[in-house]
Design a protein around this motif. Sequence first.
Motif, short mmCIF file in Angstrom:
data_model
loop_
_atom_site.label_atom_id
_atom_site.label_comp_id
_atom_site.label_asym_id
_atom_site.label_seq_id
_atom_site.Cartn_x
_atom_site.Cartn_y
_atom_site.Cartn_z
N GLU A 161 0.83 -1.21 0.00
CA GLU A 161 0.00 0.00 0.00
C GLU A 161 0.86 1.26 0.00
OE1 GLU A 161 -3.32 2.19 2.89
OE2 GLU A 161 -2.75 0.10 3.24
N GLU A 162 1.89 1.27 0.83
CA GLU A 162 2.73 2.47 0.95
C GLU A 162 3.65 2.65 -0.26
OE1 GLU A 162 2.29 4.75 3.06
OE2 GLU A 162 0.93 3.70 4.43
N LEU A 163 4.14 1.55 -0.83
CA LEU A 163 5.02 1.66 -1.99
C LEU A 163 4.30 2.32 -3.17
CD1 LEU A 163 6.83 -1.81 -1.92
CD2 LEU A 163 7.88 0.42 -1.54
N GLU A 164 3.03 2.04 -3.30
CA GLU A 164 2.25 2.64 -4.40
C GLU A 164 2.17 4.17 -4.28
OE1 GLU A 164 1.35 1.32 -7.05
OE2 GLU A 164 1.14 -0.84 -6.73
N LYS A 165 2.36 4.69 -3.07
CA LYS A 165 2.25 6.14 -2.85
C LYS A 165 3.57 6.87 -3.06
CE LYS A 165 -1.17 5.26 0.82
NZ LYS A 165 -1.42 5.38 2.28
N ALA A 166 4.64 6.14 -3.32
CA ALA A 166 5.97 6.75 -3.43
C ALA A 166 6.01 7.79 -4.54
CB ALA A 166 7.02 5.67 -3.67
N GLU A 167 6.65 8.92 -4.25
CA GLU A 167 6.75 10.02 -5.21
C GLU A 167 8.18 10.38 -5.57
OE1 GLU A 167 4.65 13.19 -3.33
OE2 GLU A 167 2.66 12.38 -3.84
N LYS A 168 9.14 10.16 -4.66
CA LYS A 168 10.52 10.59 -4.90
C LYS A 168 11.52 9.44 -4.85
CE LYS A 168 9.88 15.36 -3.36
NZ LYS A 168 10.34 16.41 -2.41
N TYR A 169 11.46 8.65 -3.78
CA TYR A 169 12.42 7.56 -3.68
C TYR A 169 11.89 6.41 -2.83
CZ TYR A 169 13.85 9.95 0.71
OH TYR A 169 13.88 10.57 1.94
N ILE A 170 12.45 5.22 -3.11
CA ILE A 170 12.18 4.01 -2.34
C ILE A 170 13.52 3.36 -2.05
CG2 ILE A 170 11.14 1.71 -2.33
CD1 ILE A 170 9.08 2.77 -4.38
N PHE A 171 13.83 3.20 -0.78
CA PHE A 171 15.07 2.53 -0.36
C PHE A 171 14.70 1.26 0.40
CE2 PHE A 171 17.04 7.04 0.14
CZ PHE A 171 17.16 7.15 -1.24
N MET A 172 15.25 0.12 -0.04
CA MET A 172 14.96 -1.15 0.62
C MET A 172 16.27 -1.89 0.91
SD MET A 172 11.56 -2.46 -1.44
CE MET A 172 11.04 -3.58 -0.13
N GLU A 173 16.37 -2.45 2.10
CA GLU A 173 17.58 -3.14 2.55
C GLU A 173 17.17 -4.38 3.36
OE1 GLU A 173 21.12 -2.27 5.83
OE2 GLU A 173 20.04 -0.60 4.91
N TYR A 174 17.61 -5.57 2.88
CA TYR A 174 17.18 -6.81 3.53
C TYR A 174 18.28 -7.85 3.54
CZ TYR A 174 12.58 -4.89 3.93
OH TYR A 174 11.55 -4.08 4.30
N PHE A 175 18.25 -8.68 4.56
CA PHE A 175 19.23 -9.76 4.73
C PHE A 175 18.96 -10.89 3.74
CE2 PHE A 175 20.52 -13.67 7.21
CZ PHE A 175 21.89 -13.50 7.03
N ILE A 176 17.70 -11.27 3.60
CA ILE A 176 17.31 -12.38 2.71
C ILE A 176 16.24 -11.91 1.73
CG2 ILE A 176 16.21 -14.65 2.58
CD1 ILE A 176 17.37 -15.28 5.32
N ILE A 177 16.45 -12.23 0.47
CA ILE A 177 15.43 -12.05 -0.57
C ILE A 177 15.35 -13.37 -1.33
CG2 ILE A 177 14.81 -10.85 -2.70
CD1 ILE A 177 16.36 -8.42 -1.67
N GLU A 178 14.14 -13.81 -1.58
CA GLU A 178 13.95 -15.05 -2.34
C GLU A 178 12.79 -14.89 -3.30
OE1 GLU A 178 13.69 -19.88 -1.63
OE2 GLU A 178 13.22 -18.54 0.03
N GLU A 179 12.99 -15.32 -4.51
CA GLU A 179 11.94 -15.23 -5.52
C GLU A 179 10.74 -16.06 -5.10
OE1 GLU A 179 14.24 -14.54 -9.69
OE2 GLU A 179 14.69 -16.43 -8.68
#
Length: 509
Positions: A161-179
């Motif tokens: 919900e919040e990502l859809e409202k982004a207007e300038k930047y999105i920063f994401m940082e995570y230990f694990i990402i899996e498809e």
Amino acid sequence: MKILKLLTHRVTLVVLLLALQLVLLFGSVWYFKDDFVYFYIVYIIVSIMAALHIINGRSNPAYKIAWLIPVMVLPIFGTIIYLIFGRLRIRKKYQEKAKLVLQKERNAIAQTMPNLLPEDQNPDAIFQSTYIKNNGGMPMFQNTESKYLPLGEDVFASMLEELEKAEKYIFMEYFIIEEGKMWDTLLEVLARKAKEGIDVRLMYDDFGCLFTLPDGYYKKIEKMGIKCSVFNPFVPVLSSIFNNRDHRKITSIDGKVAFTGGINLADEYINEVERFGHWKDTGIVMRGDAAWGFTLMFLTLWDFQRTEERDYADYYPSFKADEKIESVGYYQPYTDMPFDNEALGENIYLNLINRAKDYVYITTPYLIIDNLLMEALCTAAKGGIDVRLQTPKIGDKWYAHALTRSNYEQLLEAGVRIFEYTPGFIHSKTFVVDDQYATVGTVNMDYRSLFLHVECGVWMYQTTAVAEVYQDFVEVEKICDEITLEKARDINWLTHLGRAVLNVFAPLM
């Protein structure tokens, strides 16, 4: 095809190369066996120096003991293994770089935020806040509203919900990402936002994703217009530097909204796949000034990795007139880096325990604690504080679960109450104390989190989320199995022996 895929997998190649280096190293030692007398003298000298280095170092005493045993007991090989993997030495260039980016962070804070203290002048709150600011750099924030999210599914829905409202930047940082469902859905949004001209950045830990993402995955991400940075790339060279991982979980949107908590970006965290029963995890979303703190924390590590940013204050958000914040209480984000000698995460936990007046309720997936935390928990319980712990019924790592349970008896004897999450695995890392304080973040109660990893969280005082964390703990307790002293002691001698051996090496796991 499966065998071929396994043989050519990056992990297999890394393991083979590391094994080859060990074989060559130990082979070289064996080659000089005919000159045993001279070699043995050199070995004794090196072992004594290694032991002195361990004893006089600033590392945790339990960590010292765990390494002294192989150095003194395993001739030659124990010392070699310690010299390769055991030294918690951060290269000077990393220390200098960390100082530089942290100073840039402090400059941005000074330009944008006042130095707050609680209006009620609570000395305990002031002590904790001052400690975090002086040793972690982040001040106390007001003008923030939040919502505590008691399940990974809640975090995922709120994040979309919040990502859809982004207007300038999105920063994401995570230990694990899996498809899978979670990451594929998020990636679609990120790629679309990047095409719209929004500054989208992703940072993930290379070791954390070693088994979940293909080698060179960042190239695929950057082709989508998303800037991508891989923390501490894992290469097959024997070195202790790979102990230091980025275990943080941060999403910052326009500097106005931020998420943190235990959630990684993989399907088990939202119970789309079942690995260890029901996966209980938590997070928190903050809207307002505290989100700016998490933005700065992201930029600091991004800059540490890539040396790109000039002035972090350029990312400071401006709130519109209709963006009203219903602010209650105080928030203080924090990050714990392994590039200094300050165990920030552990000390925040110790301060919460030691200054409690009524109760301390804790959730943790791993209870592999040092003497400081053990004594703090036991002393609080002996002094009449209601100390309760929630841990998993089903562990994700057998040895970590065994070590967690090995600590039950001493805690129960002191009066601590322990509850295991019956439906499965609990991965959240939360403290709630006296209806006044809470922390939600990524810091596990184990040695790797407390001393080796990059970690983060948010400490809160008198916020609405404090009551939400408390209520979640109370509700979860209803479906937990309370561990009694009799249950903790009801184990066979073989299990007891196994736990005893594991405890010797607990700081290395």
